[in-house]
Design a protein around this motif. Structure first.
Motif, PDB file in Angstrom:
ATOM      1  N   GLY A 145      -9.696  -2.963  -3.882  1.00 35.83           N
ATOM      2  CA  GLY A 145     -10.197  -4.003  -4.779  1.00 35.83           C
ATOM      3  C   GLY A 145      -9.084  -4.587  -5.629  1.00 35.83           C
ATOM      4  O   GLY A 145      -8.986  -5.816  -5.801  1.00 35.83           O
ATOM      5  N   THR A 146      -8.233  -3.713  -6.162  1.00 39.81           N
ATOM      6  CA  THR A 146      -7.109  -4.175  -6.979  1.00 39.81           C
ATOM      7  C   THR A 146      -6.135  -5.009  -6.162  1.00 39.81           C
ATOM      8  O   THR A 146      -5.654  -6.068  -6.613  1.00 39.81           O
ATOM      9  CB  THR A 146      -6.372  -2.966  -7.580  1.00 39.81           C
ATOM     10  OG1 THR A 146      -7.265  -2.220  -8.397  1.00 39.81           O
ATOM     11  CG2 THR A 146      -5.182  -3.417  -8.413  1.00 39.81           C
ATOM     12  N   MET A 147      -5.844  -4.578  -4.947  1.00 39.10           N
ATOM     13  CA  MET A 147      -4.906  -5.312  -4.103  1.00 39.10           C
ATOM     14  C   MET A 147      -5.447  -6.691  -3.736  1.00 39.10           C
ATOM     15  O   MET A 147      -4.704  -7.673  -3.679  1.00 39.10           O
ATOM     16  CB  MET A 147      -4.608  -4.512  -2.835  1.00 39.10           C
ATOM     17  CG  MET A 147      -3.765  -3.263  -3.073  1.00 39.10           C
ATOM     18  SD  MET A 147      -3.373  -2.406  -1.532  1.00 39.10           S
ATOM     19  CE  MET A 147      -2.297  -3.586  -0.756  1.00 39.10           C
ATOM     20  N   SER A 178       0.828  -1.211   0.000  1.00 37.98           N
ATOM     21  CA  SER A 178       0.000   0.000   0.000  1.00 37.98           C
ATOM     22  C   SER A 178       0.863   1.262   0.000  1.00 37.98           C
ATOM     23  O   SER A 178       0.533   2.244  -0.669  1.00 37.98           O
ATOM     24  CB  SER A 178      -0.954   0.004   1.195  1.00 37.98           C
ATOM     25  OG  SER A 178      -0.274   0.146   2.428  1.00 37.98           O
ATOM     26  N   TRP A 179       1.961   1.252   0.744  1.00 43.14           N
ATOM     27  CA  TRP A 179       2.786   2.467   0.757  1.00 43.14           C
ATOM     28  C   TRP A 179       3.873   2.451  -0.315  1.00 43.14           C
ATOM     29  O   TRP A 179       4.269   3.497  -0.829  1.00 43.14           O
ATOM     30  CB  TRP A 179       3.377   2.722   2.147  1.00 43.14           C
ATOM     31  CG  TRP A 179       4.447   1.797   2.632  1.00 43.14           C
ATOM     32  CD1 TRP A 179       4.302   0.719   3.426  1.00 43.14           C
ATOM     33  CD2 TRP A 179       5.859   1.906   2.386  1.00 43.14           C
ATOM     34  NE1 TRP A 179       5.507   0.116   3.679  1.00 43.14           N
ATOM     35  CE2 TRP A 179       6.494   0.843   3.057  1.00 43.14           C
ATOM     36  CE3 TRP A 179       6.657   2.798   1.651  1.00 43.14           C
ATOM     37  CZ2 TRP A 179       7.861   0.634   3.026  1.00 43.14           C
ATOM     38  CZ3 TRP A 179       8.029   2.589   1.625  1.00 43.14           C
ATOM     39  CH2 TRP A 179       8.615   1.523   2.306  1.00 43.14           C
ATOM     40  N   VAL A 209      -3.824 -10.381  -4.378  1.00 49.83           N
ATOM     41  CA  VAL A 209      -3.621 -11.404  -3.348  1.00 49.83           C
ATOM     42  C   VAL A 209      -4.110 -12.752  -3.838  1.00 49.83           C
ATOM     43  O   VAL A 209      -3.409 -13.780  -3.728  1.00 49.83           O
ATOM     44  CB  VAL A 209      -4.344 -11.006  -2.039  1.00 49.83           C
ATOM     45  CG1 VAL A 209      -4.385 -12.194  -1.072  1.00 49.83           C
ATOM     46  CG2 VAL A 209      -3.651  -9.823  -1.375  1.00 49.83           C
ATOM     47  N   GLU A 210      -5.311 -12.793  -4.401  1.00 53.51           N
ATOM     48  CA  GLU A 210      -5.873 -14.063  -4.876  1.00 53.51           C
ATOM     49  C   GLU A 210      -5.052 -14.666  -6.010  1.00 53.51           C
ATOM     50  O   GLU A 210      -5.010 -15.888  -6.187  1.00 53.51           O
ATOM     51  CB  GLU A 210      -7.317 -13.855  -5.321  1.00 53.51           C
ATOM     52  CG  GLU A 210      -8.271 -13.590  -4.155  1.00 53.51           C
ATOM     53  CD  GLU A 210      -9.730 -13.591  -4.574  1.00 53.51           C
ATOM     54  OE1 GLU A 210     -10.585 -13.674  -3.689  1.00 53.51           O
ATOM     55  OE2 GLU A 210     -10.007 -13.502  -5.796  1.00 53.51           O
TER      56      GLU A 210
END
Length: 481
Positions: free
Chosen positions: A463-465, A423-424, A469-470
């Motif tokens: 949502g993109t992250m 995220s950062w 992950v999946e």
């Protein structure tokens, strides 16, 4: 409240406009996690540096003579906000120091229990664990997974106290939050405090996320002990917490943490009548009116200290100087409160943040197709934080983990840490992701420098992250940067 219309008294709109005008964030960084470490506006930084400059200009006079006066002004300022006499308040570096101060001062006997809740802050639970290792105290815990109703939580608290008593013990003190850290939800602390009174239990309120986020009236609440970080939500620099102890319990707090000049060892006795009937043993010692009991060994503790002001109460005098630290954050409380007043005042700030938090949470959940962590009576979200379940398929993630030889018990933390770092590193923010109840959640904070547009962007980013992950990008822990 129409969020877009909220402005400071100078006409600056809350959100991006206020963020760029008053706060100190790096260009391009969006702070969605105010709750963890807080921040402060430029005006408070100016005040802090002024105090630091004054201290460096003449260290001894500032620390010995000036600092106590400024501390009094800070205590007076926050006392008005919390509706309690300033004589019940002292400053500490953080809320963790508060829990250690209380638990290390109390004397525990066999059968005494410390009651905690399963959502206790990790550092506080470790403190309780230490106390149970080093004293006769035992720990009792109310176990649950949110969401639960306030009525249920209060009922379970009562049941746990009675259960301890039926087994021959007693709950000496109960520790509970105003607003829990993880997940970020409000506890029924007012009702729990009242229940403590009814059941003869000392109440310790961990208000680390209290002052500046929710309305607090200590005069009405009347807990046995209360601590709150000012640096999280009140816009003071980091390393500033307020510690409240009513007069009835101040004699229990014999030592600061660390123990320092104000501590009075046992074995001292008066050598002359006290100047004031209200003087305690502590005060009399500080005034040089006590001598050690008869002993073949000379005392190594002076009866007087330049750092103990005998004109102040024992409680205030004890905590005024507990070792050399930078007290500038403590001294900034009046400036922080003045800054908040110029932003519209406490009522407007609290209402904006709590309204924004609810709106942001529902929007993000709608975009992600999940839900906000809330109970049926909507009490958990009565604060400036909100928690949204992330749409990550545990089955898919476990499948990736098996193919890579990653232990099942490590999955929750591995994904959590990957999302925080990415995220950062890639998105210019920091999202507080956590694994709770076998699901991934994100906790976001509302603040006056944020607006709905920021959370609309956050919803897309999350949502993109989650998709990444999946797809298994979290394996190995590397981001694309």
């Amino acid at each position: 409240m129409v969020l877009a219309e909220v402005k400071t008294k100078d006409g600056v709109r809350y959100g991006k406009e206020l963020r760029e005008k008053e706060f100190l964030f790096e260009k391009g960084f969006l702070n969605l996690n105010h709750a963890s470490f807080g921040t402060y506006p430029q005006s408070v930084r100016t005040t802090m540096r002024s105090f630091q400059d004054s201290c460096e200009a003449r260290p001894d006079p500032f620390i010995i003579y000036d600092s106590p006066r400024y501390l009094d002004a800070s205590r007076d300022a926050v006392a008005k906000l919390l509706n309690t006499p300033s004589s019940t308040l002292v400053f500490l570096p953080n809320a963790t120091t508060g829990i250690n101060t209380v638990l290390r001062n109390l004397i525990f006997h066999p059968g005494d229990h410390i009651l905690i809740f399963s959502t206790i802050y990790g550092g506080c639970e470790r403190t309780v664990a230490y106390i149970t290792e080093t004293t006769p105290a035992q720990c009792a815990k109310v176990e649950y997974i949110y969401p639960v109703e306030d009525d249920w939580l209060v009922s379970e608290f009562k049941a746990k106290v009675k259960d301890v008593e039926e087994k021959g013990g007693r709950v000496k003190i109960a520790i509970f939050d105003t607003v829990v850290s993880m997940p970020g939800v409000r506890m029924p602390f007012e009702r729990l405090t009242e229940t403590c009174k009814e059941m003869g239990v000392l109440s310790y309120i961990d208000g680390a996320h209290g002052v500046g986020q929710i309305e607090l009236d200590l005069g009405r609440l009347d807990p046995d002990f209360f601590v709150s970080n000012c640096h999280k939500w009140l816009f003071t620099p980091r390393g500033c917490a307020i510690f409240h102890v009513p007069p009835r319990n101040q004699h229990l707090m014999r030592s600061t943490l660390p123990t320092s000049h104000g501590f009075i060892p046992t074995g001292y006795k008066p050598v002359s009548p006290f100047p004031k009937p209200s003087f305690s043993t502590f005060q009399a010692h500080s005034a040089g009116l006590l001598e050690t009991s008869t002993s073949s060994e000379p005392s190594t503790i002076s009866n007087k200290s330049a750092f103990v002001n005998t004109e102040k109460s024992a409680f205030i005098a004890n905590f005024q100087f507990a070792g050399t630290i930078d007290k500038a954050p403590y001294l900034c409380v009046p400036a922080a409160l003045q800054g908040r007043e110029s932003m519209g005042g406490e009522e407007q700030i609290l209402l904006y943040n709590q309204t924004l938090a609810r709106a942001a949470g529902h929007h993000i959940a709608r975009v992600l197709g999940t839900e906000v962590l809330e109970n049926k009576t909507n009490t958990l979200g009565q604060c400036a934080m909100t928690n949204i379940r992330l749409p990550i398929s545990l089955a898919k993630v476990e499948g990736v983990a098996r193919s890579k030889g990653i232990a099942k018990e490590d999955i929750g933390v591995e994904v959590r840490d990957w999302m925080k770092r990415v995220s950062w590193e890639e998105y210019g923010t920091f999202v507080f992701v956590f694994w709770y109840g076998d699901k991934w959640w994100v906790r976001v904070s509302a603040q006056v420098y944020l607006e709905m547009g920021d959370f609309e962007w956050a919803a897309q980013m999350l949502g993109t992250m989650c998709e990444r992950v999946e797809e298994g990008e979290w394996v190995g822990g590397e981001s694309k940067k």
